[in-house]
Design a protein around this motif. Structure first.
Motif, mmCIF file in Angstrom:
data_model
loop_
_atom_site.group_PDB
_atom_site.id
_atom_site.type_symbol
_atom_site.label_atom_id
_atom_site.label_comp_id
_atom_site.label_asym_id
_atom_site.label_seq_id
_atom_site.Cartn_x
_atom_site.Cartn_y
_atom_site.Cartn_z
ATOM 1 N N GLU A 10 -18.727 -22.006 69.679
ATOM 2 C CA GLU A 10 -17.903 -20.942 70.267
ATOM 3 C C GLU A 10 -17.120 -21.469 71.464
ATOM 4 O OE1 GLU A 10 -18.411 -16.391 71.931
ATOM 5 O OE2 GLU A 10 -19.927 -17.263 70.608
ATOM 6 N N LYS A 11 -17.743 -22.334 72.235
ATOM 7 C CA LYS A 11 -17.065 -22.922 73.385
ATOM 8 C C LYS A 11 -15.894 -23.786 72.924
ATOM 9 C CE LYS A 11 -17.878 -25.834 77.443
ATOM 10 N NZ LYS A 11 -18.868 -26.646 78.191
ATOM 11 N N ASP A 12 -16.109 -24.582 71.878
ATOM 12 C CA ASP A 12 -15.042 -25.423 71.333
ATOM 13 C C ASP A 12 -13.872 -24.571 70.838
ATOM 14 O OD1 ASP A 12 -16.440 -27.693 71.880
ATOM 15 O OD2 ASP A 12 -17.230 -27.945 69.836
ATOM 16 N N LEU A 13 -14.194 -23.440 70.202
ATOM 17 C CA LEU A 13 -13.153 -22.542 69.702
ATOM 18 C C LEU A 13 -12.293 -22.017 70.842
ATOM 19 C CD1 LEU A 13 -14.690 -20.312 66.882
ATOM 20 C CD2 LEU A 13 -12.829 -21.954 66.699
ATOM 21 N N HIS A 14 -12.946 -21.593 71.905
ATOM 22 C CA HIS A 14 -12.214 -21.047 73.042
ATOM 23 C C HIS A 14 -11.333 -22.114 73.687
ATOM 24 C CE1 HIS A 14 -13.583 -16.905 73.505
ATOM 25 N NE2 HIS A 14 -14.766 -17.303 73.050
ATOM 26 N N ILE A 15 -11.838 -23.349 73.754
ATOM 27 C CA ILE A 15 -11.049 -24.450 74.310
ATOM 28 C C ILE A 15 -9.838 -24.728 73.424
ATOM 29 C CG2 ILE A 15 -11.040 -26.924 74.802
ATOM 30 C CD1 ILE A 15 -13.961 -26.639 75.678
ATOM 31 N N ALA A 16 -10.072 -24.721 72.085
ATOM 32 C CA ALA A 16 -8.983 -24.991 71.142
ATOM 33 C C ALA A 16 -7.903 -23.922 71.204
ATOM 34 C CB ALA A 16 -9.541 -25.089 69.717
ATOM 35 N N VAL A 59 -4.652 -34.774 64.124
ATOM 36 C CA VAL A 59 -5.962 -34.425 63.587
ATOM 37 C C VAL A 59 -6.617 -33.392 64.502
ATOM 38 C CG1 VAL A 59 -8.248 -35.275 62.938
ATOM 39 C CG2 VAL A 59 -6.226 -36.703 62.568
ATOM 40 N N PRO A 60 -7.098 -32.254 63.971
ATOM 41 C CA PRO A 60 -7.723 -31.220 64.812
ATOM 42 C C PRO A 60 -8.928 -31.776 65.565
ATOM 43 C CG PRO A 60 -7.273 -30.358 62.620
ATOM 44 C CD PRO A 60 -7.020 -31.838 62.553
ATOM 45 N N VAL A 61 -9.068 -31.369 66.824
ATOM 46 C CA VAL A 61 -10.191 -31.840 67.632
ATOM 47 C C VAL A 61 -11.400 -30.928 67.493
ATOM 48 C CG1 VAL A 61 -8.689 -32.965 69.314
ATOM 49 C CG2 VAL A 61 -9.339 -30.576 69.656
ATOM 50 N N THR A 62 -11.237 -29.797 66.801
ATOM 51 C CA THR A 62 -12.321 -28.830 66.622
ATOM 52 C C THR A 62 -12.572 -28.589 65.143
ATOM 53 O OG1 THR A 62 -11.681 -27.697 68.663
ATOM 54 C CG2 THR A 62 -13.110 -26.488 67.152
ATOM 55 N N GLU A 63 -13.829 -28.546 64.744
ATOM 56 C CA GLU A 63 -14.193 -28.191 63.374
ATOM 57 C C GLU A 63 -14.424 -26.686 63.300
ATOM 58 O OE1 GLU A 63 -17.371 -30.386 61.696
ATOM 59 O OE2 GLU A 63 -16.502 -32.356 62.165
ATOM 60 N N PHE A 64 -14.039 -26.089 62.170
ATOM 61 C CA PHE A 64 -14.153 -24.640 62.006
ATOM 62 C C PHE A 64 -15.163 -24.292 60.922
ATOM 63 C CE2 PHE A 64 -9.891 -25.545 63.571
ATOM 64 C CZ PHE A 64 -9.799 -24.684 64.656
ATOM 65 N N ASP A 65 -15.843 -23.197 61.137
ATOM 66 C CA ASP A 65 -16.805 -22.679 60.162
ATOM 67 C C ASP A 65 -16.013 -22.122 58.974
ATOM 68 O OD1 ASP A 65 -18.573 -21.114 58.666
ATOM 69 O OD2 ASP A 65 -19.753 -20.544 60.424
ATOM 70 N N ARG A 66 -16.170 -22.725 57.809
ATOM 71 C CA ARG A 66 -15.385 -22.324 56.640
ATOM 72 C C ARG A 66 -15.681 -20.903 56.200
ATOM 73 N NH1 ARG A 66 -15.077 -27.574 52.527
ATOM 74 N NH2 ARG A 66 -14.070 -28.996 54.022
ATOM 75 N N VAL A 67 -16.939 -20.502 56.325
ATOM 76 C CA VAL A 67 -17.317 -19.136 55.941
ATOM 77 C C VAL A 67 -16.636 -18.130 56.862
ATOM 78 C CG1 VAL A 67 -19.217 -17.501 55.700
ATOM 79 C CG2 VAL A 67 -19.514 -19.882 54.959
ATOM 80 N N ALA A 68 -16.668 -18.406 58.160
ATOM 81 C CA ALA A 68 -16.029 -17.516 59.133
ATOM 82 C C ALA A 68 -14.520 -17.468 58.908
ATOM 83 C CB ALA A 68 -16.333 -17.977 60.547
ATOM 84 N N GLU A 69 -13.950 -18.630 58.593
ATOM 85 C CA GLU A 69 -12.512 -18.686 58.310
ATOM 86 C C GLU A 69 -12.158 -17.865 57.081
ATOM 87 O OE1 GLU A 69 -9.393 -21.731 59.031
ATOM 88 O OE2 GLU A 69 -11.107 -23.059 58.730
#
Length: 508
Positions: free
Chosen positions: A23-29, A42-52
């Motif tokens: 969640e912290k990484d998401l807010h930073i991104a 290249v994205p610096v943050t990985e995303f939860d595919r299910v949430a996406e």
């Protein structure tokens, strides 16, 4: 037991810590002032595919239906003149010779002039306001056509119709780009662009249905009914269209953060999603090799698409001259239905493969085949079959080309310009289309069919050549020293580089 409890507790604490980090990484991104990619994009943050996936489904449900319905009536209000022609428009307005072609042309003059200004307004004011205003404008213009008494008045109304419709397709494509990733965009654009062939089908059905109403001249009733419906939809859209993820009342705070972060993660070196207008970005949004190539391809394609919209009723009437007006109207429906089906299938495949250029190439052969059939035979069955081949794949180019020019730029500013550029070229193709089928060239229209064959053939050549150029330039860019190329540049200067950034790669 104690050890098990302790291990269990440790895993739970570790799990909570991991969620907090994500969640912290998401807010930073998502945070303004922080780039969400490295120097190679290249994205610096990985995303939860299910949430996406859950978020994407929610956006699909809340955004796409409104946009699609508005575009359906946008295209109906543009192309209903073809059905009105069959219902007596020319006779009642005293039109002769090529007056019908003049009436079609005036629409594209307004369309071409206001394409770019309209999309820039969409960025400055916000698509959640501009799109409903445009919809209200072209609905009123369509309604106005029901009351014209002569050709000059009809030309004036059609000019206004072009002014208001100019920003619809690029504005909607730009609007969706605020919500979707590059690969996802093409399919979502197709879900509203598919309304173009469906508008032809619905237009034929509505026109045939209104022919049974005798209180008002049939062609006037077509404009009257469809204009009133459009105005009503525009008023509803002022409420239903959400401008951007941050203002969406139907998203949770966590979903808003994810929505912004995942779009930003594809913006090379950008520190914000919605940047301030930058003159250099505006220029590079237009002066982009792939944007210009794709836009010219859309010009060629629109000669066919707009030609089908305006002249399919006329072509069908010449194939089956012995049929009644209602039968002719109904015979225009099946080719559009087939075109609509492929309008969905082709972009769906493009989304899954995250490829657009190869699908642009593949749209040409079937269109070429259709016009070869028109030129080679006078048999009614062969010529009617040819209308299906011409409609099968050409409608998909609208979604593919808009998604492609959107994918080949970086910033929000450049995207608004690239989409407007694509549509401006497309409008020029529509202007050419209005003169592709002339009255003295009927009933077989060899010049019109030959022009469309040439356009689809050129489309095939240009899209193929562009694909090879993109691959060659990407190989050249691989050899660049990114740090050396960017040395001495400020963050603002780096963000303004767009496709000239050394870490940029063309996305076929």
């Amino acid at each position: 037991m104690t050890t098990l409890d302790g291990n269990s507790s440790g895993k739970e604490e570790g799990h909570i810590s991991q969620e907090e980090n994500v969640e912290k990484d998401l807010h930073i991104a998502a945070e303004e002032g922080v780039a969400a990619t490295d120097s190679r994009g290249v994205p610096v943050t990985e995303f939860d595919r299910v949430a996406e996936r859950k978020l994407r489904n929610k956006i699909d449900l809340m955004i796409v239906p409104t946009v699609s319905i508005l575009y359906l009536f946008c295209f109906i209000d543009r192309s209903n003149i073809g059905n009105a022609r069959l219902a007596g428009l020319e006779k009642d307005l005293g039109m002769t010779g090529n007056d019908y072609n003049k009436l079609l042309s005036i629409f594209y003059i307004g369309y071409c002039l206001f394409e770019v200004p309209s999309n820039l307004a969409c960025k400055w004011i916000g698509p959640g306001w501009v799109i409903p205003i445009l919809c209200l404008g072209f609905g009123a213009s369509s309604l106005g056509m029901a009351f014209v008494q002569d050709l000059p008045a009809a030309c004036g109304v059609r000019f206004l119709l072009g002014v208001f419709e100019a920003g619809m397709m690029p504005g909607m494509s730009y609007y969706l780009s605020r919500w979707y990733r590059r690969s996802e965009l093409v399919f979502r654009i197709s879900l509203f662009v598919v309304m173009a062939p469906l508008a032809g089908a619905f237009g034929g059905l509505i026109a045939s249905g209104l022919s049974h109403i005798g209180s008002v001249t049939t062609w006037r009733m077509i404009f009257l009914v469809e204009g009133v419906i459009t105005i009503g939809l525009s008023l509803i859209s002022f409420i239903t269209l959400t401008d951007r993820p941050e203002t969406a009342r139907w998203l949770t705070p966590e979903e808003k953060t994810l929505a912004v972060a995942r779009v930003k993660s594809e913006l090379l070196a950008q520190t914000v999603v919605l940047d301030k207008t930058d003159h250099k970005k505006v220029w590079l949004g237009f002066w982009n090799p792939v944007v210009l190539s794709t836009s010219f391809v859309f010009l060629l394609n629109n000669i066919t698409v707009q030609g089908l919209a305006f002249f399919t009723p006329t072509i069908v009437a010449n194939i089956y001259p012995q049929y009644t007006t209602i039968q002719k109207q109904l015979y225009t429906v099946p080719p559009y239905v087939v075109g609509a089906a492929f309008e969905i299938v082709i972009p769906l495949m493009s989304w899954r493969m995250d490829r657009r250029q190869v699908f642009l190439i593949l749209t040409a052969p079937l269109t070429m085949m259709g016009y070869i059939m028109f030129l080679a035979s006078t048999d009614p069955k062969v010529r009617y079959a040819a209308t299906f081949f011409t409609a099968i794949s050409c409608f998909a180019v609208g979604a593919l080309s808009n998604a492609q020019v959107s994918a080949q730029v970086v910033s929000d500013t450049a995207r608004s310009v690239s989409l407007a550029t694509n549509m401006t070229f497309g409008a020029l193709g529509g202007l050419i289309a209005t003169w592709s089928y002339l009255s003295w060239d009927g009933p077989d229209y060899p010049i019109g069919n030959g022009l469309n064959l040439a356009a689809s053939s050129m489309l095939f050549i240009i899209t193929t050549a562009t694909l090879f150029w993109m691959k060659a330039d990407n190989k050249r860019r691989e050899k660049l020293d990114i740090n050396k190329e960017l040395e001495g540049l400020s963050q603002a200067q780096i963000e303004s580089l767009e496709w000239k950034h050394p870490g940029w790669r063309w996305k076929p």
